[in-house]
Design a protein around this motif. Structure first.
Motif, PDB file in Angstrom:
ATOM      1  N   THR A  42      -3.570   2.514   0.704  1.00 35.88           N
ATOM      2  CA  THR A  42      -2.141   2.423   0.756  1.00 35.88           C
ATOM      3  C   THR A  42      -2.091   0.848   0.001  1.00 35.88           C
ATOM      4  O   THR A  42      -2.445   0.248  -0.028  1.00 35.88           O
ATOM      5  CB  THR A  42      -1.279   2.378   1.973  1.00 35.88           C
ATOM      6  N   SER A  43      -0.892   0.955  -1.205  1.00 35.53           N
ATOM      7  CA  SER A  43      -0.244   0.315  -1.864  1.00 35.53           C
ATOM      8  C   SER A  43       0.265  -1.038  -0.966  1.00 35.53           C
ATOM      9  O   SER A  43       0.899  -0.638  -0.194  1.00 35.53           O
ATOM     10  CB  SER A  43       0.347   0.124  -3.015  1.00 35.53           C
ATOM     11  N   ALA A  44      -0.706  -2.143  -0.774  1.00 34.74           N
ATOM     12  CA  ALA A  44      -0.249  -3.195   0.528  1.00 34.74           C
ATOM     13  C   ALA A  44      -0.418  -4.638  -0.707  1.00 34.74           C
ATOM     14  O   ALA A  44      -0.868  -4.955  -1.089  1.00 34.74           O
ATOM     15  CB  ALA A  44      -0.789  -2.961   1.654  1.00 34.74           C
ATOM     16  N   SER A  45       0.942  -5.666  -0.450  1.00 33.29           N
ATOM     17  CA  SER A  45       0.539  -7.277  -1.028  1.00 33.29           C
ATOM     18  C   SER A  45      -0.297  -7.720   0.399  1.00 33.29           C
ATOM     19  O   SER A  45      -0.406  -7.636   1.255  1.00 33.29           O
ATOM     20  CB  SER A  45       2.291  -7.710  -0.776  1.00 33.29           C
ATOM     21  N   PRO A  46      -0.892  -8.804  -0.094  1.00 34.52           N
ATOM     22  CA  PRO A  46      -1.138  -8.886   0.834  1.00 34.52           C
ATOM     23  C   PRO A  46      -0.783  -9.728   2.604  1.00 34.52           C
ATOM     24  O   PRO A  46      -1.493 -10.172   2.959  1.00 34.52           O
ATOM     25  CB  PRO A  46      -2.132 -11.085  -0.182  1.00 34.52           C
ATOM     26  N   SER A  49       1.877  -5.948   6.279  1.00 39.31           N
ATOM     27  CA  SER A  49       1.402  -5.375   8.016  1.00 39.31           C
ATOM     28  C   SER A  49       0.240  -3.884   7.503  1.00 39.31           C
ATOM     29  O   SER A  49      -0.191  -3.962   8.707  1.00 39.31           O
ATOM     30  CB  SER A  49       1.794  -5.574   8.636  1.00 39.31           C
ATOM     31  N   SER A  50       0.409  -3.440   6.419  1.00 39.91           N
ATOM     32  CA  SER A  50      -0.417  -2.989   5.816  1.00 39.91           C
ATOM     33  C   SER A  50      -1.011  -2.815   5.151  1.00 39.91           C
ATOM     34  O   SER A  50      -0.584  -2.252   3.991  1.00 39.91           O
ATOM     35  CB  SER A  50       0.302  -1.355   5.712  1.00 39.91           C
ATOM     36  N   THR A  51      -2.467  -2.848   5.451  1.00 39.89           N
ATOM     37  CA  THR A  51      -3.639  -3.049   4.306  1.00 39.89           C
ATOM     38  C   THR A  51      -4.248  -1.656   4.735  1.00 39.89           C
ATOM     39  O   THR A  51      -4.566  -0.687   5.031  1.00 39.89           O
ATOM     40  CB  THR A  51      -4.491  -3.454   4.373  1.00 39.89           C
ATOM     41  N   PRO A  52      -5.165  -1.369   3.664  1.00 36.08           N
ATOM     42  CA  PRO A  52      -6.585   0.183   3.886  1.00 36.08           C
ATOM     43  C   PRO A  52      -6.661   0.536   5.083  1.00 36.08           C
ATOM     44  O   PRO A  52      -7.390   2.237   5.233  1.00 36.08           O
ATOM     45  CB  PRO A  52      -7.194  -0.336   2.333  1.00 36.08           C
ATOM     46  N   ALA A  53      -7.718  -0.091   5.387  1.00 37.47           N
ATOM     47  CA  ALA A  53      -7.667  -0.402   7.236  1.00 37.47           C
ATOM     48  C   ALA A  53      -7.961  -1.351   8.009  1.00 37.47           C
ATOM     49  O   ALA A  53      -8.111  -1.564   9.073  1.00 37.47           O
ATOM     50  CB  ALA A  53      -9.335  -0.752   6.755  1.00 37.47           C
ATOM     51  N   ALA A  54      -6.642  -0.911   7.701  1.00 31.36           N
ATOM     52  CA  ALA A  54      -5.602  -2.239   9.165  1.00 31.36           C
ATOM     53  C   ALA A  54      -5.620  -1.232  10.073  1.00 31.36           C
ATOM     54  O   ALA A  54      -6.261  -2.830  11.423  1.00 31.36           O
ATOM     55  CB  ALA A  54      -4.123  -2.188   8.628  1.00 31.36           C
ATOM     56  N   CYS A  97      -4.552 -14.906  -6.994  1.00 29.62           N
ATOM     57  CA  CYS A  97      -5.364 -13.771  -7.243  1.00 29.62           C
ATOM     58  C   CYS A  97      -5.087 -12.834  -6.086  1.00 29.62           C
ATOM     59  O   CYS A  97      -6.054 -11.300  -5.816  1.00 29.62           O
ATOM     60  CB  CYS A  97      -6.180 -14.373  -6.291  1.00 29.62           C
ATOM     61  N   LEU A  98      -4.912 -12.456  -4.908  1.00 26.84           N
ATOM     62  CA  LEU A  98      -4.353 -12.237  -3.370  1.00 26.84           C
ATOM     63  C   LEU A  98      -3.881 -10.408  -4.099  1.00 26.84           C
ATOM     64  O   LEU A  98      -3.940  -9.761  -3.973  1.00 26.84           O
ATOM     65  CB  LEU A  98      -4.203 -12.377  -2.436  1.00 26.84           C
ATOM     66  N   ALA A  99      -3.001 -10.233  -4.975  1.00 32.52           N
ATOM     67  CA  ALA A  99      -2.602  -9.786  -5.795  1.00 32.52           C
ATOM     68  C   ALA A  99      -3.250  -8.547  -6.683  1.00 32.52           C
ATOM     69  O   ALA A  99      -3.749  -7.273  -6.419  1.00 32.52           O
ATOM     70  CB  ALA A  99      -0.560  -9.714  -6.481  1.00 32.52           C
ATOM     71  N   ALA A 100      -4.519  -9.269  -7.265  1.00 35.97           N
ATOM     72  CA  ALA A 100      -5.644  -7.833  -7.904  1.00 35.97           C
ATOM     73  C   ALA A 100      -6.736  -7.798  -6.535  1.00 35.97           C
ATOM     74  O   ALA A 100      -7.753  -6.906  -6.659  1.00 35.97           O
ATOM     75  CB  ALA A 100      -6.158  -9.117  -8.406  1.00 35.97           C
ATOM     76  N   TRP A 101      -6.915  -8.734  -5.329  1.00 36.93           N
ATOM     77  CA  TRP A 101      -8.374  -8.643  -4.637  1.00 36.93           C
ATOM     78  C   TRP A 101      -7.809  -9.016  -3.284  1.00 36.93           C
ATOM     79  O   TRP A 101      -7.537  -9.916  -2.428  1.00 36.93           O
ATOM     80  CB  TRP A 101      -9.031  -9.499  -5.078  1.00 36.93           C
ATOM     81  N   PRO A 102      -6.677  -7.496  -2.466  1.00 37.24           N
ATOM     82  CA  PRO A 102      -6.266  -8.005  -1.284  1.00 37.24           C
ATOM     83  C   PRO A 102      -7.356  -7.673  -0.564  1.00 37.24           C
ATOM     84  O   PRO A 102      -8.660  -7.474  -0.470  1.00 37.24           O
ATOM     85  CB  PRO A 102      -5.249  -6.631  -1.358  1.00 37.24           C
ATOM     86  N   ILE A 103      -7.598  -8.800   0.490  1.00 36.70           N
ATOM     87  CA  ILE A 103      -8.402  -8.893   2.023  1.00 36.70           C
ATOM     88  C   ILE A 103      -8.586  -7.679   2.845  1.00 36.70           C
ATOM     89  O   ILE A 103      -7.764  -6.924   2.423  1.00 36.70           O
ATOM     90  CB  ILE A 103      -8.553 -10.261   2.569  1.00 36.70           C
ATOM     91  N   PRO A 138     -16.577 -13.791   3.038  1.00 37.16           N
ATOM     92  CA  PRO A 138     -15.111 -13.085   3.373  1.00 37.16           C
ATOM     93  C   PRO A 138     -15.179 -11.689   2.033  1.00 37.16           C
ATOM     94  O   PRO A 138     -15.531 -11.869   0.814  1.00 37.16           O
ATOM     95  CB  PRO A 138     -13.472 -13.522   2.574  1.00 37.16           C
ATOM     96  N   LEU A 139     -14.823 -10.310   2.439  1.00 35.90           N
ATOM     97  CA  LEU A 139     -14.672  -9.466   1.781  1.00 35.90           C
ATOM     98  C   LEU A 139     -13.267  -9.053   1.209  1.00 35.90           C
ATOM     99  O   LEU A 139     -12.332  -8.981   1.836  1.00 35.90           O
ATOM    100  CB  LEU A 139     -15.226  -8.052   3.147  1.00 35.90           C
ATOM    101  N   TYR A 140     -12.839  -8.412  -0.162  1.00 39.66           N
ATOM    102  CA  TYR A 140     -12.501  -8.132  -0.369  1.00 39.66           C
ATOM    103  C   TYR A 140     -12.457  -6.611  -1.491  1.00 39.66           C
ATOM    104  O   TYR A 140     -13.073  -5.933  -1.538  1.00 39.66           O
ATOM    105  CB  TYR A 140     -11.458  -8.475  -2.096  1.00 39.66           C
ATOM    106  N   TYR A 141     -10.800  -5.615  -1.162  1.00 40.67           N
ATOM    107  CA  TYR A 141     -10.982  -5.151  -2.250  1.00 40.67           C
ATOM    108  C   TYR A 141     -10.358  -5.045  -3.476  1.00 40.67           C
ATOM    109  O   TYR A 141      -9.865  -5.811  -4.082  1.00 40.67           O
ATOM    110  CB  TYR A 141      -9.411  -4.036  -1.961  1.00 40.67           C
TER     111      TYR A 141
END
Length: 171
Positions: A42-46, A49-54, A97-103, A138-141
């Motif tokens: 899912t598209s989510a800003s940093p 509350s919704s991230t790809p593996a929440a 940076c977090l917009a392009a590389w979400p945590i 740390p790991l990022y998407y």
């Protein structure tokens, strides 16, 4: 009348944010395994509350053009940022940076792994989430990776790299 100006300004801001985080992307892809979901994250800003593996930071191994890499439970590639300092407990990727590389986050105290041999842990993100780490990094998407198998962030700006199952940067 102001709409074209706001669109242009938005494009300029996004370009500046991407440049600050490492430049333009590559075009490599991986072949997801049969066990990999085909659902894109899912598209989510940093700060969302919704991230790809929440639902839990499941990590596994997948084959790619550069060898075995670490992906999330849905097959989305994970990356290291060379400007992060190992075991510092913080991320050097902040704000734009977090917009392009979400945590990559988890809700679990002990993230589950399959085939990943590096040491998995978490650090606190600025918004209070559990940012997953591998061997203290740390790991990022990458936001431009839209589907399992995409590895377009590999080598971006000479500072973003895929992760090996042992927790090393793949350069």
């Amino acid at each position: 009348m102001k709409k074209p100006l706001s669109f242009g300004l938005s494009a300029l801001i996004l370009t500046a944010a991407l440049a600050g985080c490492g430049g333009s992307p590559g075009t490599s892809t991986i072949a997801p395994s049969a066990a990999t979901s085909t659902a894109a994250p899912t598209s989510a800003s940093p700060t969302s509350s919704s991230t790809p593996a929440a639902d839990g930071a499941e990590m596994k191994v997948a084959s790619s053009s550069v060898g075995q890499i670490v992906v999330d439970g849905k097959g989305m590639s994970l990356y290291f940022f060379t400007k992060d300092v190992k075991d510092s407990g913080t991320s050097a990727c902040t704000e734009a940076c977090l917009a392009a590389w979400p945590i990559f986050t988890t809700t679990a105290d002990s993230p589950s792994v399959d085939g990943v041999t590096g040491t998995v842990g978490t650090i606190a993100s600025p918004d209070g989430k559990k940012h997953v780490t591998l061997n203290g990094m740390p790991l990022y998407y990458y936001a431009k990776d839209k589907a399992p198998g995409d590895v377009t962030g590999q080598g971006v700006g000479g500072v973003w790299y895929l992760v090996s199952p042992a927790g090393e940067m793949i350069k």
